[in-house]
Each structure stands twice: as C-alpha cells, then as structure tokens.
Enzyme design. Structure first.
Site, PDB file in Angstrom:
ATOM      1  N   HIS A 135       0.829  -1.209   0.000  1.00 37.50           N
ATOM      2  CA  HIS A 135       0.000   0.000   0.000  1.00 37.50           C
ATOM      3  C   HIS A 135       0.866   1.263   0.000  1.00 37.50           C
ATOM      4  O   HIS A 135       0.493   2.288   0.567  1.00 37.50           O
ATOM      5  CB  HIS A 135      -0.999  -0.010   1.174  1.00 37.50           C
ATOM      6  N   GLY A 146      -7.855 -14.053  -7.387  1.00 35.46           N
ATOM      7  CA  GLY A 146      -8.222 -13.348  -6.146  1.00 35.46           C
ATOM      8  C   GLY A 146      -7.369 -13.754  -4.955  1.00 35.46           C
ATOM      9  O   GLY A 146      -7.816 -13.707  -3.812  1.00 35.46           O
ATOM     10  N   GLY A 151      -4.254 -12.412  -4.213  1.00 37.24           N
ATOM     11  CA  GLY A 151      -3.238 -11.427  -3.859  1.00 37.24           C
ATOM     12  C   GLY A 151      -1.933 -11.630  -4.615  1.00 37.24           C
ATOM     13  O   GLY A 151      -0.895 -11.086  -4.237  1.00 37.24           O
ATOM     14  N   SER A 160      -1.785 -11.101  -8.001  1.00 42.25           N
ATOM     15  CA  SER A 160      -1.948 -10.334  -9.244  1.00 42.25           C
ATOM     16  C   SER A 160      -2.376 -11.161 -10.444  1.00 42.25           C
ATOM     17  O   SER A 160      -1.816 -11.048 -11.538  1.00 42.25           O
ATOM     18  CB  SER A 160      -0.656  -9.595  -9.588  1.00 42.25           C
ATOM     19  N   ASP A 209       1.820  -3.932  -9.678  1.00 40.84           N
ATOM     20  CA  ASP A 209       1.565  -5.268 -10.223  1.00 40.84           C
ATOM     21  C   ASP A 209       1.837  -5.325 -11.723  1.00 40.84           C
ATOM     22  O   ASP A 209       2.465  -6.254 -12.234  1.00 40.84           O
ATOM     23  CB  ASP A 209       0.102  -5.683  -9.963  1.00 40.84           C
TER      24      ASP A 209
HETATM   25  C1  GLA Z   1      -3.025  -4.390  -4.983  1.00 40.06           C
HETATM   26  C2  GLA Z   1      -2.864  -3.265  -6.000  1.00 40.06           C
HETATM   27  C3  GLA Z   1      -1.423  -2.731  -5.976  1.00 40.06           C
HETATM   28  C4  GLA Z   1      -0.986  -2.375  -4.557  1.00 40.06           C
HETATM   29  C5  GLA Z   1      -1.295  -3.523  -3.590  1.00 40.06           C
HETATM   30  C6  GLA Z   1      -1.018  -3.143  -2.165  1.00 40.06           C
HETATM   31  O1  GLA Z   1      -2.257  -5.486  -5.360  1.00 40.06           O
HETATM   32  O2  GLA Z   1      -3.158  -3.731  -7.290  1.00 40.06           O
HETATM   33  O3  GLA Z   1      -1.315  -1.627  -6.837  1.00 40.06           O
HETATM   34  O4  GLA Z   1      -1.587  -1.169  -4.141  1.00 40.06           O
HETATM   35  O5  GLA Z   1      -2.645  -3.937  -3.687  1.00 40.06           O
HETATM   36  O6  GLA Z   1       0.345  -2.947  -1.971  1.00 40.06           O
END
Ligand code: GLA
Length: 393
Positions: free
Chosen positions: A42, A130, A132, A134, A180
């Site tokens: 974040h 989904g 985390g 990407s 990502d």
């Molecule tokens: C998701 C978003 C990224 C980033 C992360 C948190 O993966 O796509 O851009 O903000 O959350 O680090």
C-alpha cells in the site's frame, strides 16, 4: 520442473484447448507472470517504494485470426462463458466481468496506435484468482503482450504497464497503483525489483542465495479489491497528505506526522504511519537483501505485517494466523520472516525460509492452519521469474 519447462507445458495445454475450441491452430502466444510483493505494501499509490518479484505462476494467451476482421472472441480455461467484442464499436465495460481486463487493455492499446485485427483467443492461468498474487495484472499484461505480437509493434515497458493499470481503473473499477503491472511487465528471472513508484526508476535485487526460499501460502480466503475498502484506504492516504501539506505520503516523515497528530483523526494518523514506516522498511529491506542479511529482512517483514494488521487494517484473522504460525517456528526452525502480501483482506502470505527446511516448514504451517480454520491452504515455493514475453509456437 524449471520455470521455462512449466511455461512450455502450459503453452502446449493451452494450444490443445484452443484447437478443441476453435478447430484450428493458433498463430500467436504471450505469457505474463503473477507477482509476490516481498515488502512495500500500500505504498505504490502513495508514490513510494515496493519490492515485488515475478513468480513462476503465469497467464498464457494463445490466439489466431478471426474469420470476421472486427470480431474478438475470447475463451478461458477457468471460465464457462466466451466473451465477444466488436472492434467497430467503442469498447466499454460489460459482461462477462472477467473479460473486462482484456477489453480494457485492448482499448488502451488502440489508443496508443496498436490496433489488432479481430482474433479468437484462449486464456489459461496458473495464478490463483483473487489470491493477492496479481492474477488480474498477469491477464492484463498477457493481453497487451498478445496485442504486440498480433500488431508486430512494441510498447515500451512503462507505457505498457500504464495501459494495463488504466484498464484496471476504468474497466475493473479498482483504483490500483502501478506495482503489479510493472513487475509483470518488467520482472527479471532471479531478481526482485525495488521500484520507485514516483520516478518509475527500478533497481534489480538478486534473489540467487541458494540458502533461502520464497514460500507462498494461500489462506484460501478470497479478496475482492473492487469492494470499497481499497479505494477507502487510498482516499484516507490522500487526506493525510493534504493535512501534512505534501504531494504524497512518500514526502512525509514520521516526525512531521507526529507533529501534526492533533490535526487528523486517529484512523487517518494510523494509515499515514503505516505508509511512512513501510517506505523506510522497503528501502532498508532491499539493502538487507543485497547483503544476504535475511534475518534483518525477516524482521522488517514481521514489522510490515504488524503495521498492515493494526495501522492499515487490511489483514484478516487467517493471514494473521499464518504469520503467527511462521513466527512460532521462528529462526531456530528456519523461518526468517513472514507477512501478508498484496492488497489484503485474504489472499496469501509470503515467507523467507531456509531452503533446506522449506518443505518441513510448509507442511507444519499448512497442517496447523487447517486444524485451526478447517480451510485447506495451498502452499508453494517460487523462484523469481521473468516478466512478460511473446512466445513462439
Ligand atoms: C493491490 C494493487 C497494488 C498495490 C497492492 C497493495 O495489489 O493492485 O497496486 O496497491 O494492492 O500494496
């Protein structure tokens, strides 16, 4: 199996599916990896630092010319429905929802002068959806790479990542940062990437120490970032930077934040404290990785997790449990550090562990997690993989 062999095997399976579906041979193919973020969570939409690496899980798309020059037909091995779009009309978000990532990227490529002819395609992914890791960015970047193959034109890496990010904003309704799409486009085998999300400068950090392994454990609690929480965090960070009078939280220091504590509510204060601390941790962690100082790196991972849990409040019980179980095994058992990775609210943890103990650690954590939650987690060790590319078939 080596990463290249995994890609070749998956490519062959995707070609077979294409043949079954369309009764012909595909002409083009592209691959783009998922990613794990080692540290720097974040921070990307606060102009800060992140340190992801591409993983040996990827999305492959194969395609061939369509009989109608303006029609795009896309099927996916993980979805029942086929998406159809007409290039003679403006591309807008619609159903099926999963195809919006593809559509949004094609719209962006067209805006940048890469106008593909109609095609039919088949998508296959080994990135958990989904989770985390990407999955959406890997689909977007694979699409942009496929369009490069079809049009025989290439995009520079930053433009390509930005087209994919815009697709996520406007077609999938998630106001994500740049991390990502950037790592999926520009990842390098055997390296993590320290990315400055303001200047887009990158430094590659070798991940070749044979004594460590990167272990990913999927809590199997699904997250959905287009729900309001992600957007809310983003706007809380913007509020904090307005109060502090800085362009983005990247520009603020902890001293400055503490001096202005009375001017903001507690939630805004804690959100900002996470981002400011996380930026420092990320730059420090990259240096620790360069020195193979995994103990230091691991401490920073635990600090990052605690901050995401208490200050940024994007973790969940299951992720906290996975990190706690890793922490209990500790250095003595071969765990250097562990944290949630990605947007949060479910998804995966990432841990740096001793390579010779990786299997044992994986078994211990997954067994204890299942016993406590009743959920079967999925765990795997990943290498740092190469970013997106056109594949020859
Ligand atoms: C998701 C978003 C990224 C980033 C992360 C948190 O993966 O796509 O851009 O903000 O959350 O680090």
């Amino acid at each position: 199996m080596s990463s290249d062999d995994q890609v070749s095997q998956q490519l062959q399976q995707t070609i077979d599916r294409y043949r079954e579906r369309y009764d012909s041979k595909p002409t083009w193919a592209a691959v783009a990896p998922g990613r794990v973020n080692l540290i720097g969570e974040h921070t990307d939409y606060n102009d800060g630092f992140v340190m992801p690496m591409a993983i040996t899980r990827q999305t492959i798309i194969v395609a061939g010319p369509s009989s109608e020059p303006s029609r795009i037909l896309i099927a996916s091995s993980s979805q029942d429905d086929t998406a159809v779009f007409d290039l003679n009309s403006p591309l807008t978000p619609g159903d099926p929802a999963w195809a919006n990532y593809v559509k949004g990227v094609i719209a962006g490529c067209i805006e940048h002068g890469l106008s593909p002819q109609g095609f039919k395609g088949m998508i296959d992914t080994t990135v958990p959806l989904g989770g985390g890791l990407s999955s959406s960015a890997s689909l977007e970047v694979a699409t942009a790479t496929l369009v490069e193959a079809i049009t025989e034109k290439s995009l520079d890496g930053v433009t390509k990542a930005l087209i994919c990010q815009k697709a996520e904003h406007t077609f999938a309704n998630t106001p994500c940062g740049i991390m990502d799409q950037f790592i999926s486009t520009m990842g390098q085998a055997d390296h993590a990437m320290l990315l400055d999300c303001r200047s887009h400068e990158t430094q590659m950090v070798p991940m070749t120490d044979p004594s460590i392994a990167v272990l990913i454990i999927n809590s199997n609690v699904k997250h959905n970032l287009s729900g309001g929480e992600y957007a809310q965090r983003r706007s809380q960070c913007e509020t904090a930077s307005r109060v502090l009078g800085v362009k983005a939280l990247r520009d603020a220091t902890l001293e400055q934040l503490n001096a202005n504590k009375a001017k903001m509510d507690d939630v805004t204060f804690r959100r900002a404290r996470h981002v400011i601390g996380e930026n420092d941790r990320t730059v420090t962690a990259a240096q620790a990785a360069r020195e193979n100082n995994w103990q230091r790196f691991g401490e920073l991972m635990y600090d990052s997790h605690r901050s995401l849990q208490h200050d940024f409040e994007v973790s969940c019980e299951e992720l906290d449990l996975l990190v706690e179980l890793a922490g209990k095994i500790g250095l003595a058992g071969g765990v250097y550090g562990s944290r949630m990775t990605g947007g949060g609210f479910g998804g995966c943890t990432v841990s740096i562990v001793r390579a010779d103990k990786a299997q044992q650690i994986q078994d211990a954590i997954t067994t204890a997690y299942k016993a406590k939650t009743g959920i079967d987690p999925i765990a795997f060790v990943t290498q740092a993989a190469q970013g997106a590319r056109i594949l020859s078939i």
